[in-house]
Design a protein around this motif. Structure first.
Motif, PDB file in Angstrom:
ATOM      1  N   ALA A 125       1.025  -1.019   0.008  1.00  0.00           N
ATOM      2  CA  ALA A 125      -0.039  -0.063  -0.374  1.00  0.00           C
ATOM      3  C   ALA A 125       0.961   1.315   0.078  1.00  0.00           C
ATOM      4  N   TRP A 126       0.765   2.115  -1.171  1.00  0.00           N
ATOM      5  CA  TRP A 126       1.310   3.796  -0.832  1.00  0.00           C
ATOM      6  C   TRP A 126       0.408   4.514  -0.568  1.00  0.00           C
ATOM      7  N   PRO A 127       0.806   4.441   1.023  1.00  0.00           N
ATOM      8  CA  PRO A 127      -1.032   5.779   1.378  1.00  0.00           C
ATOM      9  C   PRO A 127      -0.193   7.601   1.527  1.00  0.00           C
ATOM     10  N   GLY A 128      -1.580   7.954   1.350  1.00  0.00           N
ATOM     11  CA  GLY A 128      -1.574   8.916   1.855  1.00  0.00           C
ATOM     12  C   GLY A 128      -0.576  10.071   0.643  1.00  0.00           C
ATOM     13  N   ARG A 129       0.075  10.965   0.670  1.00  0.00           N
ATOM     14  CA  ARG A 129       1.142  11.679  -0.883  1.00  0.00           C
ATOM     15  C   ARG A 129       1.915  10.406  -1.284  1.00  0.00           C
ATOM     16  N   ALA A 130       1.870   9.078  -1.070  1.00  0.00           N
ATOM     17  CA  ALA A 130       3.354   8.526  -1.352  1.00  0.00           C
ATOM     18  C   ALA A 130       2.529   7.646  -2.781  1.00  0.00           C
ATOM     19  N   GLY A 131       0.621   7.709  -3.129  1.00  0.00           N
ATOM     20  CA  GLY A 131       0.153   7.423  -4.293  1.00  0.00           C
ATOM     21  C   GLY A 131       0.474   8.571  -4.838  1.00  0.00           C
ATOM     22  N   LEU A 132       1.118   9.262  -5.351  1.00  0.00           N
ATOM     23  CA  LEU A 132       1.284  10.166  -5.998  1.00  0.00           C
ATOM     24  C   LEU A 132       2.194   9.528  -6.651  1.00  0.00           C
ATOM     25  N   HIS A 133       2.951   8.592  -6.801  1.00  0.00           N
ATOM     26  CA  HIS A 133       4.252   7.763  -7.527  1.00  0.00           C
ATOM     27  C   HIS A 133       3.398   7.128  -8.552  1.00  0.00           C
ATOM     28  N   TYR A 134       2.090   7.192  -7.954  1.00  0.00           N
ATOM     29  CA  TYR A 134       0.964   6.669  -9.335  1.00  0.00           C
ATOM     30  C   TYR A 134       0.602   7.665 -10.225  1.00  0.00           C
ATOM     31  N   ARG A 135       0.821   8.773 -10.047  1.00  0.00           N
ATOM     32  CA  ARG A 135      -0.067  10.093 -10.501  1.00  0.00           C
ATOM     33  C   ARG A 135       0.589   9.797 -12.300  1.00  0.00           C
TER      34      ARG A 135
ATOM     35  N   ALA B  39       1.930  11.204 -15.881  1.00  0.00           N
ATOM     36  CA  ALA B  39       2.099  12.326 -16.416  1.00  0.00           C
ATOM     37  C   ALA B  39       1.413  12.192 -17.308  1.00  0.00           C
ATOM     38  N   GLU B  40       1.481  11.067 -18.028  1.00  0.00           N
ATOM     39  CA  GLU B  40       0.855  11.612 -19.618  1.00  0.00           C
ATOM     40  C   GLU B  40      -0.272  10.198 -19.990  1.00  0.00           C
ATOM     41  N   PRO B  41      -1.158  10.823 -20.609  1.00  0.00           N
ATOM     42  CA  PRO B  41      -1.516  12.342 -21.030  1.00  0.00           C
ATOM     43  C   PRO B  41      -2.374  13.171 -19.940  1.00  0.00           C
ATOM     44  N   ALA B  42      -1.887  14.708 -20.558  1.00  0.00           N
ATOM     45  CA  ALA B  42      -2.122  15.177 -19.280  1.00  0.00           C
ATOM     46  C   ALA B  42      -3.867  15.029 -19.021  1.00  0.00           C
ATOM     47  N   GLU B  43      -4.513  14.980 -20.333  1.00  0.00           N
ATOM     48  CA  GLU B  43      -5.602  14.749 -19.671  1.00  0.00           C
ATOM     49  C   GLU B  43      -6.403  13.672 -18.336  1.00  0.00           C
ATOM     50  N   LEU B  44      -5.381  13.131 -17.985  1.00  0.00           N
ATOM     51  CA  LEU B  44      -5.591  11.604 -17.473  1.00  0.00           C
ATOM     52  C   LEU B  44      -5.073  11.974 -16.486  1.00  0.00           C
ATOM     53  N   GLY B  45      -3.637  12.863 -16.324  1.00  0.00           N
ATOM     54  CA  GLY B  45      -3.386  13.078 -14.666  1.00  0.00           C
ATOM     55  C   GLY B  45      -4.363  14.263 -14.569  1.00  0.00           C
ATOM     56  N   ALA B  46      -5.219  15.273 -15.460  1.00  0.00           N
ATOM     57  CA  ALA B  46      -6.209  15.919 -14.785  1.00  0.00           C
ATOM     58  C   ALA B  46      -7.375  15.354 -13.782  1.00  0.00           C
ATOM     59  N   ALA B  47      -7.723  13.630 -14.825  1.00  0.00           N
ATOM     60  CA  ALA B  47      -8.550  13.492 -13.940  1.00  0.00           C
ATOM     61  C   ALA B  47      -8.712  12.584 -12.707  1.00  0.00           C
ATOM     62  N   TRP B  48      -7.128  12.293 -12.069  1.00  0.00           N
ATOM     63  CA  TRP B  48      -6.179  11.705 -11.377  1.00  0.00           C
ATOM     64  C   TRP B  48      -6.828  13.701 -10.050  1.00  0.00           C
ATOM     65  N   ASP B  49      -6.783  14.441 -10.570  1.00  0.00           N
ATOM     66  CA  ASP B  49      -6.706  15.374  -9.528  1.00  0.00           C
ATOM     67  C   ASP B  49      -7.797  15.460  -9.016  1.00  0.00           C
ATOM     68  N   ARG B  50      -8.915  15.912 -10.715  1.00  0.00           N
ATOM     69  CA  ARG B  50      -9.965  15.930 -10.184  1.00  0.00           C
ATOM     70  C   ARG B  50     -10.895  14.544  -9.101  1.00  0.00           C
ATOM     71  N   GLY B  51     -10.127  13.519  -9.529  1.00  0.00           N
ATOM     72  CA  GLY B  51     -10.641  12.469  -8.576  1.00  0.00           C
ATOM     73  C   GLY B  51     -10.121  12.367  -6.958  1.00  0.00           C
ATOM     74  N   GLY B  52      -8.940  13.248  -6.614  1.00  0.00           N
ATOM     75  CA  GLY B  52      -9.194  13.285  -4.616  1.00  0.00           C
ATOM     76  C   GLY B  52      -7.794  11.431  -5.150  1.00  0.00           C
ATOM     77  N   VAL B  53      -7.222  11.278  -5.846  1.00  0.00           N
ATOM     78  CA  VAL B  53      -6.921  10.000  -5.060  1.00  0.00           C
ATOM     79  C   VAL B  53      -6.614  10.601  -3.923  1.00  0.00           C
ATOM     80  N   ASP B  54      -6.709   9.580  -3.091  1.00  0.00           N
ATOM     81  CA  ASP B  54      -5.645   9.338  -1.958  1.00  0.00           C
ATOM     82  C   ASP B  54      -4.726   8.639  -1.441  1.00  0.00           C
ATOM     83  N   SER B  55      -4.915   6.987  -2.014  1.00  0.00           N
ATOM     84  CA  SER B  55      -4.390   6.488  -1.322  1.00  0.00           C
ATOM     85  C   SER B  55      -4.105   5.580  -2.382  1.00  0.00           C
ATOM     86  N   VAL B  56      -3.154   4.393  -3.007  1.00  0.00           N
ATOM     87  CA  VAL B  56      -2.895   3.495  -3.643  1.00  0.00           C
ATOM     88  C   VAL B  56      -2.248   2.008  -3.116  1.00  0.00           C
ATOM     89  N   ALA B  57      -2.423   1.205  -3.943  1.00  0.00           N
ATOM     90  CA  ALA B  57      -2.317  -0.224  -3.295  1.00  0.00           C
ATOM     91  C   ALA B  57      -2.010  -0.997  -5.004  1.00  0.00           C
TER      92      ALA B  57
END
Length: 405
Positions: free
Chosen positions: A282-292, A294-312
């Motif tokens: 599990a990559w908690p909190g801000r650590a999940g940003l390592h999965y954000r 980068a391209e395409p830009a639209e997908l990164g924007a969808a991630w940001d709009r989605g407020g992703v707060d954790s990744v596993a």
């Protein structure tokens, strides 16, 4: 396909292309109004019961779990230098040997790390050009920043380690010269005149920040200024981070955000799986940003709009937690609408029309099938080389998310 910011992150997300299936694929539960009855889904041999995470606890878990916490405290080089648009790798370094083998820490420093009882490290590197393993970086004009956070058992130990790491590295070449870092009198740094790189170490509490930077030209003022900028951002993050007491690291939770038990695993729910940053973690909190992405830009924007707060991540599966149901679903739509030219949509699993699947071919490599499936505020990618099996993975992941409520 999702193109992740880091090459290693891409490996983390895709995992193994072939998954050995064992255990029973029992589908539990009944649908609530408006939801799919998961008992109707073809999940193959995949388990759909939430994993018992504590049953799999291993003695090696603690340092890696602390490293994953540090992943949320490391500065992303592109946040300081927007020119760094490509990943050159990122991972937990759970032994002194692995830390010594990174380019930010000369391998002559293994005895220093061992003597000062390094606990764990986290490494991230980014460049202004794509990484090319066939060409040494020094032969390019790439801007590179590599940051390694090294955890030691105490502030005094960290300060001693920072000084010795620099001294050992400094002695490698008689041409090395010390470099003062603006605003950081306690930092240790050196370069070789005429060479466009710099190495630096700086102790901040129990953590040593080790840096390696390359500039397009051998400009020592520019290099020193870039080191100071990284330290400005890094120390701000470390001020907000509380290292786990050394004698409590073994007790760190394996699933801090209650996400890992919801992810598909290649086997029965009661199997014992050690934590591994690349395969099961599990990559908690801000650590999940390592999965954000980068391209395409639209997908990164969808991630940001989605407020992703954790990744596993679990082998060939990656699970994200979004702010709400709608943004989890929208992320999958954006992914399918922004597929690269090498990819094309393929049929989703039967009885799971909201899933999104695609096939991608890269050169002579076997085609990769990937599906995105969401359930409430959770979204997941599953991947593999066999399309029918990937569709079963997607169905099983949906059923598992429903059963984990």
């Amino acid at each position: 396909m999702v193109e992740h910011r880091t090459a290693v992150t891409a490996r983390l997300t895709l995992g193994a292309l072939a998954v050995l299936l064992v255990g029973c694929g029992t589908v539990q539960g009944a649908a609530t109004p408006g939801e799919i009855d998961v008992r109707s889904l073809d999940v193959g041999s995949y388990t759909t019961a939430p994993a018992d995470l504590e049953a799999g606890r291993k003695s090696t878990d603690g340092p890696i779990l602390e490293g994953l916490r540090m992943a949320g405290a490391v500065v992303f080089p592109h946040e300081v230098d927007p020119a760094l648009t490509h990943s050159w790798g990122t991972d937990v370094l759970d032994t002194p040997r692995r830390a010594a083998d990174t380019s930010a820490i000369s391998n002559v420093n293994l005895p220093v790390l061992e003597r000062h009882r390094m606990i764990v490290a986290f490494d991230v590197a980014e460049g202004s050009q794509a990484f090319d393993k066939a060409k040494p970086a020094i032969e390019t004009d790439a801007r590179i920043t590599r940051v390694v956070l090294l955890r030691f058992p105490g502030a005094h130990t960290a300060a001693d380690a920072a000084r010795e790491l620099e001294a050992t590295d400094f002695r490698v070449s008689p041409d090395n010269q010390p470099v003062p870092i603006p605003g950081y009198a306690a930092a240790h740094a050196h370069w070789r005149p005429g060479i466009k790189t710099i190495g630096a170490t700086f102790a901040h509490g129990e953590i040593v920040v080790s840096l390696f930077l390359q500039h397009p030209s051998p400009d020592i003022d520019a290099l020193a200024t870039r080191v100071a900028a990284i330290l400005d951002a890094q120390t701000t993050l470390l001020d907000k981070f509380t290292p786990t007491a050394s004698d409590r690291i073994a007790e760190l939770p394996r699933d801090p955000d209650d996400l890992l038990r919801r992810i598909l695993i290649p086997g029965p729910a009661n199997q014992q799986i050690a934590i591994s940053s690349r395969e099961f973690a599990a990559w908690p909190g801000r650590a999940g940003l390592h999965y954000r992405p980068a391209e395409p830009a639209e997908l990164g924007a969808a991630w940001d709009r989605g407020g992703v707060d954790s990744v596993a991540n679990s082998y060939s599966t990656t699970l994200f937690r979004f702010r709400d149901d709608a943004t989890a679903l929208a992320f999958g739509t954006t992914w399918q609408n922004t597929l690269s030219a090498a990819a094309h949509p393929v049929a989703p699993p039967l009885d799971l029309p909201q899933a999104r699947c695609a096939e991608r071919r890269a050169g002579t490599a076997p085609a990769l099938t990937r599906c995105y499936v969401s359930y409430r505020r959770y979204g997941a990618f599953v991947s593999g080389a066999e399309p029918a099996g990937v569709r079963q993975q997607a169905a099983a992941q949906y059923a598992l998310l429903a059963n984990a409520q």
